[in-house]
Structure formats: C-alpha cells, structure tokens
Design an enzyme around this catalytic site. Structure first.
Site, mmCIF file in Angstrom:
data_model
loop_
_atom_site.group_PDB
_atom_site.id
_atom_site.type_symbol
_atom_site.label_atom_id
_atom_site.label_comp_id
_atom_site.label_asym_id
_atom_site.label_seq_id
_atom_site.Cartn_x
_atom_site.Cartn_y
_atom_site.Cartn_z
ATOM 1 N N GLU A 1 4.780 -11.614 14.839
ATOM 2 C CA GLU A 1 4.233 -12.224 16.052
ATOM 3 C C GLU A 1 4.779 -13.637 16.240
ATOM 4 O OE1 GLU A 1 -0.134 -13.034 18.069
ATOM 5 O OE2 GLU A 1 0.013 -12.037 16.129
ATOM 6 N N ARG B 1 0.813 -1.225 0.000
ATOM 7 C CA ARG B 1 0.000 0.000 0.000
ATOM 8 C C ARG B 1 0.839 1.265 0.000
ATOM 9 N NH1 ARG B 1 -2.596 -3.954 2.895
ATOM 10 N NH2 ARG B 1 -1.603 -3.302 4.813
#
Length: 185
Positions: free
Chosen positions: A103, A66
C-alpha cells in the site's frame, strides 16, 4: 476433487474474524483457530492431499510464514520436498529476490538460487512446483513468489490458497492457475 458444502463449512467456521486488525476497517482472517481445530485442519489437509496426488509435483513452495505450515505438511503427505519463500534477508545462501508493491512502498521475497532440483534434472530446470499460502488478498506476494519460481527455471504449476478475498482481485496477474479452497466475495 471438490469439497462438500459441509466440509467447506467445517473449515470456514474454524477461522476467526478479528475486526480492526491490523488497522481500523480491516477484518483479519485468523487461521490460528483452524490450526488448533483437528477436525477442520484434517479436513483441509485431506482435501489438499487428494487434490494434488495426481499432479506429480517435485516441490511445494510455501510463502513466509503461514504458507510454511500448510506447505510443509502437504509436502510430507505427498512425499516431496518443501521450499520456503522468505522475506528479504532471511535465507543464508545465495538468493534470487523479487519486489512487490505494498500500500505504501515495496517489499521483497526471495528463494535460494538452487532451491529446486528436478528428479530427472539436477539443475532444477523444469521442476514442478505448487505455491501455497493461507490467504490471497491483493496478490502482490503471491505474484512475486510465482515469478521467483519461474525465474530459477522451475515451473509453478498452480498457486493454492486456503482462502481468497475475491473482491480484491489478487489472482489477476499471477503467472499460474490459482486454486482457492474458500472464496469470500
């Protein structure tokens, strides 16, 4: 240059929240509705253009994917080059890579080794680069991208984000000043 509260509302109200995406408990900030809203998108791009006119930048580096949208348009408006910071394995020439934590595990971003050529220095040393992406959350990708810019001899003068999830403290540890158009705490 700062946005008026009305301009911030125009941009913020054009971003859609998607609950439980990509997994339960996460509220995804969907910018596709910002991109499809000409008034909001032009408000954002006019603001960024005015903010960075005086920076005398050589390049904008946009983070996959993006950041490519905002970065390429801003680079065009400023009359400078655009450099993509891609996920590992997507660039065809010799690259420099930087790992960052996720994560669960690690990922990598990379740029071409010769991505930045300063106007007055053809080896790219000292090129002034703005890093841009749509969102900063935990900051791993942004930190890695800013490090890459500096590692190839350019200078990341600022990291810019359309939106910052401030409660995640992602800006901490980025090697350049950070500017966010919208902050969500």
């Amino acid at each position: 240059m700062t946005l008026t509260s009305e301009e911030k509302e125009i941009i913020l109200n054009s971003i859609r929240d998607i609950p439980d995406f990509p997994k339960p408990g996460i509220i995804f900030k969907d910018i596709s509705t910002l991109l499809s809203n000409p008034a909001a998108f032009n408000t954002l791009m006019d603001h960024l253009t005015n903010r960075y006119l005086g920076y005398e930048l050589d390049y904008i580096a946009g983070i996959d994917a993006r950041g490519f949208i905002f970065g390429a348009i801003l680079a065009d408006r400023l009359g400078i080059g655009f450099v993509p910071v891609r996920k590992k394995g997507k660039l065809p020439y010799t690259t420099v890579a930087e790992k960052y934590s996720l994560e669960y595990g690690f990922d990598e971003v990379e740029i071409h080794i010769d991505a930045f050529v300063a106007k007055d220095n053809p080896d790219g040393k000292g090129a002034k680069v703005l890093l841009i992406d749509d969102l900063i959350a935990t900051g791993g990708t942004a930190k890695a991208a800013a490090n890459l810019i500096d590692r190839v001899g350019a200078h990341c003068v600022e990291a810019c984000f359309v939106m910052e999830l401030g409660f995640l403290k992602g800006r901490e540890g980025i090697s350049a000043p950070v500017y966010s158009v919208l902050q969500i705490d």
